[in-house]
Design a protein around this motif. Structure first.
Motif, PDB file in Angstrom:
ATOM      1  N   ALA A 230      -6.652   1.061   2.578  1.00  0.00           N
ATOM      2  CA  ALA A 230      -5.370   0.451   2.936  1.00  0.00           C
ATOM      3  C   ALA A 230      -5.417  -0.148   4.340  1.00  0.00           C
ATOM      4  O   ALA A 230      -4.783  -1.172   4.613  1.00  0.00           O
ATOM      5  CB  ALA A 230      -4.260   1.495   2.845  1.00  0.00           C
TER       6      ALA A 230
ATOM      7  N   LYS B 231      -2.261 -10.648   2.082  1.00  0.00           N
ATOM      8  CA  LYS B 231      -2.870  -9.415   1.578  1.00  0.00           C
ATOM      9  C   LYS B 231      -2.183  -8.964   0.293  1.00  0.00           C
ATOM     10  O   LYS B 231      -2.828  -8.543  -0.666  1.00  0.00           O
ATOM     11  CB  LYS B 231      -2.766  -8.303   2.630  1.00  0.00           C
ATOM     12  N   SER B 232      -0.857  -9.058   0.309  1.00  0.00           N
ATOM     13  CA  SER B 232      -0.083  -8.646  -0.861  1.00  0.00           C
ATOM     14  C   SER B 232      -0.418  -9.511  -2.075  1.00  0.00           C
ATOM     15  O   SER B 232      -0.571  -9.008  -3.191  1.00  0.00           O
ATOM     16  CB  SER B 232       1.412  -8.746  -0.547  1.00  0.00           C
TER      17      SER B 232
ATOM     18  N   ASN C 220      -3.920  -8.596  -3.365  1.00  0.00           N
ATOM     19  CA  ASN C 220      -3.876  -7.334  -4.109  1.00  0.00           C
ATOM     20  C   ASN C 220      -3.226  -7.523  -5.477  1.00  0.00           C
ATOM     21  O   ASN C 220      -3.647  -6.938  -6.474  1.00  0.00           O
ATOM     22  CB  ASN C 220      -3.109  -6.274  -3.310  1.00  0.00           C
TER      23      ASN C 220
ATOM     24  N   ARG D 123      -3.342   1.217  -4.990  1.00  0.00           N
ATOM     25  CA  ARG D 123      -3.844   1.148  -6.371  1.00  0.00           C
ATOM     26  C   ARG D 123      -5.268   0.616  -6.408  1.00  0.00           C
ATOM     27  O   ARG D 123      -6.124   1.138  -7.118  1.00  0.00           O
ATOM     28  CB  ARG D 123      -2.936   0.258  -7.216  1.00  0.00           C
ATOM     29  N   ARG D 124      -5.513  -0.438  -5.630  1.00  0.00           N
ATOM     30  CA  ARG D 124      -6.859  -1.011  -5.627  1.00  0.00           C
ATOM     31  C   ARG D 124      -7.861  -0.040  -5.009  1.00  0.00           C
ATOM     32  O   ARG D 124      -8.982   0.115  -5.507  1.00  0.00           O
ATOM     33  CB  ARG D 124      -6.866  -2.327  -4.851  1.00  0.00           C
TER      34      ARG D 124
ATOM     35  N   LYS E 285      -6.271  -3.332   1.521  1.00  0.00           N
ATOM     36  CA  LYS E 285      -6.219  -3.071   0.085  1.00  0.00           C
ATOM     37  C   LYS E 285      -4.949  -2.301  -0.259  1.00  0.00           C
ATOM     38  O   LYS E 285      -4.452  -1.526   0.551  1.00  0.00           O
ATOM     39  CB  LYS E 285      -7.439  -2.263  -0.362  1.00  0.00           C
ATOM     40  N   SER E 286      -4.455  -2.526  -1.463  1.00  0.00           N
ATOM     41  CA  SER E 286      -3.320  -1.728  -1.922  1.00  0.00           C
ATOM     42  C   SER E 286      -3.841  -0.336  -2.272  1.00  0.00           C
ATOM     43  O   SER E 286      -5.046  -0.149  -2.503  1.00  0.00           O
ATOM     44  CB  SER E 286      -2.680  -2.363  -3.158  1.00  0.00           C
TER      45      SER E 286
END
Length: 229
Positions: A94, A163-164, A167, A101-102, A98-99
């Motif tokens: 993160a 970034k969002s 992701n 979830r990822r 990265k999210s």
């Protein structure tokens, strides 16, 4: 148990058996049964595990509900060091945009394990703040910065939006690949079934039609010869 409820429970068990044989997740089963019965997914899930627990102790009930080989899975607890390491890896991911979830998906490709990781991460964030803050300190010391799950990342708004979007794209690609893989597996199963059906029909014809029988014998001999070569 009323007749209607009993029939719904049997349908739930039957769908779970089918999903197990086909390698599908129980989550989809709960969604499907909830939709058919007009109930909540959580209610269906709770009933499923209640049925299995009762079936483990009551053989007559197990037989009545046609539970078969279904059984509750043993819950694997996290060791403290394992949980800390997991959260640290997710937070490092993160930190670099990265999210969650990822970050989790890169740690495991198994949906059940991913859900287990996600639940543990959320549990740690919610109930172990002091320990999480210690982990954040370690990450910041190593990388000069750290994603703070209690406040979110700070910085340029455009960068955060990018970034969002990245992701989100990653998540969509992963989901598309999963669906395509499932579609291909279904196609292979259908082709195998069709191939088997045609073989059976030809075999029946061969019993009464000499030309078909000769074709089979010729094909078998040719195939066998190629295999030996």
């Amino acid at each position: 148990m009323s007749y209607i409820r009993e029939e719904q429970s049997k349908m739930l068990v039957k769908e779970a058996e089918k999903a197990k044989a086909e390698g599908r997740s129980l989550s989809k089963v709960f969604e499907c049964v909830a939709e058919k019965t007009g109930r909540k997914k959580g209610s269906v899930r709770n009933e499923y595990y209640s049925i299995l627990k009762k079936a483990e102790k009551n053989a007559e009930f197990r037989k009545m509900m046609c539970v078969g080989d279904l059984k509750t899975e043993k819950i694997i607890e996290f060791e403290k060091a394992e949980a800390r390491s997991l959260v640290k890896k997710i937070l490092i991911g993160a930190t670099f945009g990265k999210s969650v979830r990822r970050a989790i998906s890169e740690l495991t490709g198994d949906p059940k394990t991913a859900l287990r990781y996600q639940n543990k991460y959320r549990n740690m964030i919610k109930h172990k703040r002091r320990e999480v803050e210690e982990i954040l300190g370690e990450i910041e010391k190593t990388y000069g910065r750290a994603y703070d799950p209690y406040r979110g990342t700070s910085g340029d708004e455009t960068l955060e939006k990018l970034k969002s979007e990245i992701n989100g794209l990653y998540a969509r690609i992963s989901e598309h690949a999963r669906k395509e893989n499932e579609r291909l597996k279904n196609s292979v199963r259908e082709l195998k079934a069709e191939n088997e059906r045609l073989k059976n029909r030809l075999s029946e014809y061969a019993k009464t039609d000499k030309s078909v029988q000769n074709y089979f014998e010729k094909t078998f001999i040719t195939t066998e010869k190629r295999g030996n070569d």
